[in-house]
Design an enzyme around this catalytic site. Structure first.
Site, PDB file in Angstrom:
ATOM      1  N   GLY A  81      86.835  82.925 -23.949  1.00  0.00           N
ATOM      2  CA  GLY A  81      87.794  81.626 -23.979  1.00  0.00           C
ATOM      3  C   GLY A  81      89.116  82.049 -23.391  1.00  0.00           C
ATOM      4  O   GLY A  81      89.805  83.152 -23.878  1.00  0.00           O
ATOM      5  N   ARG A 145      82.055  84.564 -19.536  1.00  0.00           N
ATOM      6  CA  ARG A 145      81.520  84.964 -20.729  1.00  0.00           C
ATOM      7  C   ARG A 145      80.291  86.233 -20.748  1.00  0.00           C
ATOM      8  O   ARG A 145      79.329  86.068 -21.593  1.00  0.00           O
ATOM      9  CB  ARG A 145      81.066  83.911 -21.540  1.00  0.00           C
ATOM     10  CG  ARG A 145      82.248  82.783 -22.046  1.00  0.00           C
ATOM     11  CD  ARG A 145      81.645  82.035 -23.337  1.00  0.00           C
ATOM     12  NE  ARG A 145      82.892  81.183 -23.831  1.00  0.00           N
ATOM     13  CZ  ARG A 145      83.712  81.687 -24.654  1.00  0.00           C
ATOM     14  NH1 ARG A 145      83.410  82.877 -25.151  1.00  0.00           N
ATOM     15  NH2 ARG A 145      84.483  80.963 -25.149  1.00  0.00           N
ATOM     16  N   ASP A 176      83.208  89.666 -29.524  1.00  0.00           N
ATOM     17  CA  ASP A 176      82.147  90.426 -28.904  1.00  0.00           C
ATOM     18  C   ASP A 176      82.120  90.968 -27.462  1.00  0.00           C
ATOM     19  O   ASP A 176      81.649  91.984 -27.337  1.00  0.00           O
ATOM     20  CB  ASP A 176      81.239  89.065 -28.423  1.00  0.00           C
ATOM     21  CG  ASP A 176      80.648  88.292 -29.528  1.00  0.00           C
ATOM     22  OD1 ASP A 176      79.892  89.083 -29.942  1.00  0.00           O
ATOM     23  OD2 ASP A 176      80.193  87.059 -29.677  1.00  0.00           O
ATOM     24  N   LYS A 202      92.031  89.290 -28.474  1.00  0.00           N
ATOM     25  CA  LYS A 202      92.372  88.016 -27.859  1.00  0.00           C
ATOM     26  C   LYS A 202      91.332  86.875 -28.479  1.00  0.00           C
ATOM     27  O   LYS A 202      90.374  87.344 -28.785  1.00  0.00           O
ATOM     28  CB  LYS A 202      92.366  88.057 -26.464  1.00  0.00           C
ATOM     29  CG  LYS A 202      92.149  86.490 -25.810  1.00  0.00           C
ATOM     30  CD  LYS A 202      90.889  86.011 -25.019  1.00  0.00           C
ATOM     31  CE  LYS A 202      89.587  85.898 -25.786  1.00  0.00           C
ATOM     32  NZ  LYS A 202      88.355  85.353 -25.331  1.00  0.00           N
ATOM     33  N   THR A 203      91.999  85.823 -29.024  1.00  0.00           N
ATOM     34  CA  THR A 203      91.158  84.557 -29.332  1.00  0.00           C
ATOM     35  C   THR A 203      92.101  83.720 -30.037  1.00  0.00           C
ATOM     36  O   THR A 203      92.774  84.112 -31.271  1.00  0.00           O
ATOM     37  CB  THR A 203      89.823  84.888 -30.071  1.00  0.00           C
ATOM     38  OG1 THR A 203      89.326  83.444 -30.310  1.00  0.00           O
ATOM     39  CG2 THR A 203      89.944  85.622 -31.359  1.00  0.00           C
ATOM     40  N   ASP A 205      91.077  81.518 -31.744  1.00  0.00           N
ATOM     41  CA  ASP A 205      90.250  81.337 -33.226  1.00  0.00           C
ATOM     42  C   ASP A 205      90.801  81.965 -34.320  1.00  0.00           C
ATOM     43  O   ASP A 205      90.715  81.814 -35.645  1.00  0.00           O
ATOM     44  CB  ASP A 205      88.625  81.875 -33.088  1.00  0.00           C
ATOM     45  CG  ASP A 205      88.115  80.865 -32.203  1.00  0.00           C
ATOM     46  OD1 ASP A 205      88.496  79.865 -31.724  1.00  0.00           O
ATOM     47  OD2 ASP A 205      86.722  81.088 -31.864  1.00  0.00           O
ATOM     48  N   LYS A 242      97.033  51.652 -39.706  1.00  0.00           N
ATOM     49  CA  LYS A 242      96.080  50.939 -39.690  1.00  0.00           C
ATOM     50  C   LYS A 242      94.722  51.803 -39.381  1.00  0.00           C
ATOM     51  O   LYS A 242      93.684  51.155 -39.137  1.00  0.00           O
ATOM     52  CB  LYS A 242      96.079  49.650 -38.680  1.00  0.00           C
ATOM     53  CG  LYS A 242      96.562  50.059 -37.449  1.00  0.00           C
ATOM     54  CD  LYS A 242      96.480  48.701 -36.611  1.00  0.00           C
ATOM     55  CE  LYS A 242      96.818  48.912 -35.244  1.00  0.00           C
ATOM     56  NZ  LYS A 242      97.190  47.845 -34.214  1.00  0.00           N
ATOM     57  N   ARG A 252      85.554  78.596 -33.161  1.00  0.00           N
ATOM     58  CA  ARG A 252      83.989  78.681 -33.048  1.00  0.00           C
ATOM     59  C   ARG A 252      83.216  78.798 -34.424  1.00  0.00           C
ATOM     60  O   ARG A 252      82.267  78.077 -34.649  1.00  0.00           O
ATOM     61  CB  ARG A 252      83.569  79.898 -32.258  1.00  0.00           C
ATOM     62  CG  ARG A 252      82.238  80.287 -32.233  1.00  0.00           C
ATOM     63  CD  ARG A 252      81.577  79.549 -31.322  1.00  0.00           C
ATOM     64  NE  ARG A 252      80.166  79.494 -31.176  1.00  0.00           N
ATOM     65  CZ  ARG A 252      79.402  79.355 -32.210  1.00  0.00           C
ATOM     66  NH1 ARG A 252      79.606  78.832 -33.327  1.00  0.00           N
ATOM     67  NH2 ARG A 252      77.844  79.382 -32.017  1.00  0.00           N
ATOM     68  N   TYR A 425      90.662  72.547 -25.835  1.00  0.00           N
ATOM     69  CA  TYR A 425      91.184  73.116 -24.500  1.00  0.00           C
ATOM     70  C   TYR A 425      92.725  72.674 -24.428  1.00  0.00           C
ATOM     71  O   TYR A 425      93.113  73.272 -23.441  1.00  0.00           O
ATOM     72  CB  TYR A 425      90.341  72.312 -23.547  1.00  0.00           C
ATOM     73  CG  TYR A 425      88.807  72.739 -23.756  1.00  0.00           C
ATOM     74  CD1 TYR A 425      88.254  74.195 -23.317  1.00  0.00           C
ATOM     75  CD2 TYR A 425      87.928  72.157 -24.536  1.00  0.00           C
ATOM     76  CE1 TYR A 425      87.067  74.487 -23.599  1.00  0.00           C
ATOM     77  CE2 TYR A 425      86.518  72.214 -24.625  1.00  0.00           C
ATOM     78  CZ  TYR A 425      85.941  73.522 -24.164  1.00  0.00           C
ATOM     79  OH  TYR A 425      84.831  74.090 -24.504  1.00  0.00           O
ATOM     80  N   GLU A 426      93.138  71.789 -25.192  1.00  0.00           N
ATOM     81  CA  GLU A 426      94.499  71.381 -25.018  1.00  0.00           C
ATOM     82  C   GLU A 426      95.515  72.417 -25.254  1.00  0.00           C
ATOM     83  O   GLU A 426      96.609  72.655 -24.740  1.00  0.00           O
ATOM     84  CB  GLU A 426      95.194  70.093 -26.008  1.00  0.00           C
ATOM     85  CG  GLU A 426      94.266  68.744 -25.587  1.00  0.00           C
ATOM     86  CD  GLU A 426      92.688  68.605 -26.044  1.00  0.00           C
ATOM     87  OE1 GLU A 426      92.207  69.551 -26.211  1.00  0.00           O
ATOM     88  OE2 GLU A 426      92.227  67.644 -26.117  1.00  0.00           O
ATOM     89  N   ARG A 428      94.534  75.997 -25.189  1.00  0.00           N
ATOM     90  CA  ARG A 428      94.178  77.331 -25.007  1.00  0.00           C
ATOM     91  C   ARG A 428      94.821  77.994 -23.785  1.00  0.00           C
ATOM     92  O   ARG A 428      94.913  79.128 -23.417  1.00  0.00           O
ATOM     93  CB  ARG A 428      92.401  77.323 -24.572  1.00  0.00           C
ATOM     94  CG  ARG A 428      91.768  76.868 -25.706  1.00  0.00           C
ATOM     95  CD  ARG A 428      90.403  77.512 -25.578  1.00  0.00           C
ATOM     96  NE  ARG A 428      89.495  77.192 -24.426  1.00  0.00           N
ATOM     97  CZ  ARG A 428      88.484  77.551 -23.862  1.00  0.00           C
ATOM     98  NH1 ARG A 428      87.733  78.329 -24.920  1.00  0.00           N
ATOM     99  NH2 ARG A 428      87.868  77.441 -22.636  1.00  0.00           N
TER     100      ARG A 428
END
Ligand code: FBP
Length: 589
Positions: A81, A145, A176, A202-203, A205, A242, A252, A425-426, A428
């Site tokens: 990702g 991937r 991974d 990298k990630t 997450d 409201k 993930r 996705y906004e 990454r």
């Protein structure tokens, strides 16, 4: 190429490096001694990685490095990702390589690890790299991937490395992908190949971390981007008064992103998957917890709020975890039979016959729209794609049914209107924050130094990250040190251990200490957009997670961790709310 004003401006940003990496290259040497061992399963891993197991952790310090000017041919792969800062890793690597020897070459493998298998690559030159400095995204060479694990894939990778006469390959990826890097390093040595393999953590997450890797890159920018959006929604909620907003956040498996965003924005509720698993909370208990907060706020006439939900939640709720594991196993062996079923009704009948009784019952309780999401294609690792399961909608549906029951019983008098959101996705591919721009450039430059110093099977490491960049410590960690054996696709495989949220860790404790107050009393923080220029406290702050974990705070007035409140003030705020909070059975309990 037409670029935005910000992009143009960011081209001019000079990423900061650890002091040592600004020295003359031939005076930077790797030091390290003492064998390392894997986090578990030492004997099995030692046997599997007979060439690379047990190497020392290394640090770059002043010394002699005569080989550093050697001409090199290096390949680089972006794997998995997207995460903000990937381009700067490549820029740091590129600048290091060219500083070492202007005739050295950097090749980018196209579309991720499959680029190596299929020998699909392009040379990266000045013009290209300059168009991507300090920008988000992985579009300079693309990502993918594909896993390099079968004998054919490994043979093809060896072939490409040989044909291209590569001195090294740098794999920029998560747990991974870096497991793959460790395997490749070992296979290359077994095949008598000179090609070294270096990984880069990298990630977004944030789950690739340990004593030596303080954070994975991209976590900083992604969480700041989500926190900006959450803060904006909180302010909207507090203005209109409201809506309840259910916001699922990427990640993930681990809940680091949700936890960091909670620390930055102080929402009413933030679920933490690791806590839910530890307390073996069922979906019903989670729903009850949320409803009691909603009911308590309704008593104060506050029929609005913000709830953060980690993407991986469903895999941590005991009954869902069993269901998902059974579904993954079934899909692995009976996918063809399942795919031949004509519609959802036939699939449900088939599942009823093939799942355990408990899982069949759990499956039957899911709304059809959500149930279908559990059956979608697995990812390349055979796992359900949690980002595609709309947990936020599932919770809205469960909460609204429960609130109706409570209303009938006279236990809820509020008005419940909800919105669901998913932020992933906004964030990454956002322009990397100054932190990620500096960190990534340093990781890339360090990767070059590891190559130039002859290492293979190492992860580039830059530490001491809460200090100013010049005090950062650059070095390398043997990939095998982070590994253990885990069950994957029915057999035990060597993998890098994922770092989940620790319930006795400082970030979680800071959150837990404050969440009862945040649940009922509107305490929102509005972090605003990432700033690239301005005072340190607005543009050069690491994440709260890093600040709390490393114990050294920056000056960030706007993004101070909740735990940094004076104890007495926090205690009196809690005391003032005692009668209200007593009625609240918080979601995490
Ligand atoms: P990496 O671990 O490869 O960095 O990817 C993380 C992630 O962004 C998760 O947060 C999310 O679940 C997943 O990727 C989404 O995958 P995809 O990009 O294939 O939709």
């Amino acid at each position: 190429m037409k670029v935005s004003a910000l992009q143009q401006n960011r081209y001019g940003y000079k990423p900061k490096l650890p002091r040592i990496l600004s020295e003359k290259l031939e005076t930077i040497a790797a030091t390290g001694s003492g064998a390392t061992k894997s986090v578990a399963d030492q004997e099995e891993l030692k046997a599997l990685f007979s060439n690379t197991y047990g190497k020392p952790v290394v640090t770059f310090t002043k010394g002699k490095n005569p080989g550093v000017k050697k001409q090199l041919r290096v390949g680089v792969i972006l794997s998995g990702g997207q995460a903000p800062g990937g381009h700067n890793v490549i820029a740091g690597l590129y600048d290091g390589i060219k500083k070492g020897n202007p005739d050295s070459k950097l090749f980018g493998f196209l579309g991720g690890p499959s680029g190596l298998i299929e020998a699909s690559y392009a040379e990266i030159k000045d013009k290209r790299i300059d168009e991507y400095r300090n920008t988000g995204g992985f579009d300079i060479i693309g990502s993918g991937r594909t896993k390099i694990e079968t004998d054919e894939q490994i043979a093809a990778s060896i072939n490409t490395a040989k044909k291209m006469k590569l001195d090294a390959i740098v794999i920029i990826g998560g747990d991974d992908s870096n497991t793959n890097a460790a395997l490749l390093a070992e296979h290359f040595l077994n095949a008598g190949l000179k090609t070294q393999v270096i990984g880069v953590p990298k990630t977004i997450d944030g789950d690739l971390k340990n004593n030596m890797i303080e954070t994975s890159f991209g976590f900083d920018t992604a969480t700041k981007t989500y926190a900006e959006l959450i803060g904006n929604i909180e302010r909207d909620a507090n203005s209109a008064k409201k809506y309840w907003h259910f916001i699922k956040l990427m990640g993930r498996s681990a809940s680091h992103i949700a936890l960091e965003c909670a620390l930055q924005t102080q929402p009413n509720i933030c679920l933490i998957s690791e806590e839910i698993e530890a307390k073996k909370m069922t979906l019903r208990q989670i729903t009850d917890g949320i409803c009691s907060v909603i009911a308590a706020r309704a008593e104060n006439n506050e029929n609005f709020g913000v709830i953060l939900i980690p993407e991986g939640l469903v895999e941590f709720v005991p009954e869902m975890k069993v269901l998902i594991a059974e579904l993954n196993d079934l899909m692995a062996v009976k996918a063809e039979e399942f795919n031949a079923l004509e519609d959802f009704a036939a699939q449900s009948r088939w599942l009823h016959a093939n799942l355990s009784r408990a899982s069949a019952e759990t499956f039957a309780t899911l709304p059809e729209e959500i149930a279908k999401q559990f059956l979608m294609d697995r990812d390349p690792h055979g796992n359900v794609q949690v980002s595609r399961i709309e947990t936020e909608k599932l919770l809205i549906s469960l909460v609204s049914s429960k609130l109706k029951e409570m209303a009938k019983a006279g236990k809820y008098k509020g008005k419940f209107s909800s919105y669901n959101h998913f932020f992933g996705y906004e964030g990454r591919c956002a322009f990397p924050s100054n932190f990620d721009a500096d960190y990534c450039y340093s990781l890339g430059f360090t990767a070059f130094m590891l190559i130039a110093s002859g290492f293979t099977g190492y992860l580039s490491s830059v530490r001491n990250l809460t200090a100013p960049a010049k005090e950062w410590i650059a070095g390398g960690v043997p990939l095998t040190m982070m590994m253990n054996m885990e069950q994957r696709h029915g057999s035990k495989k060597p993998v890098i251990k994922k770092a989940l949220v620790e319930l006795d860790g400082k970030p979680f404790k800071a959150f837990a200490k404050n969440r009862e107050t945040w649940a009922v009393k509107t305490s929102y923080l509005y972090p605003g957009a990432i700033q690239y220029a301005g005072p340190d406290e607005v543009c050069n702050q690491p994440t709260q997670t890093l600040i709390l974990e490393k114990g050294k705070s920056g000056t960030g007035a706007g993004r101070k961790p909740a735990a940094a409140k004076p104890a007495a003030a926090a205690a009196s705020a809690a005391a003032g709310k005692k009668n209200v909070t007593k009625r609240v059975k918080r979601a995490g309990k």
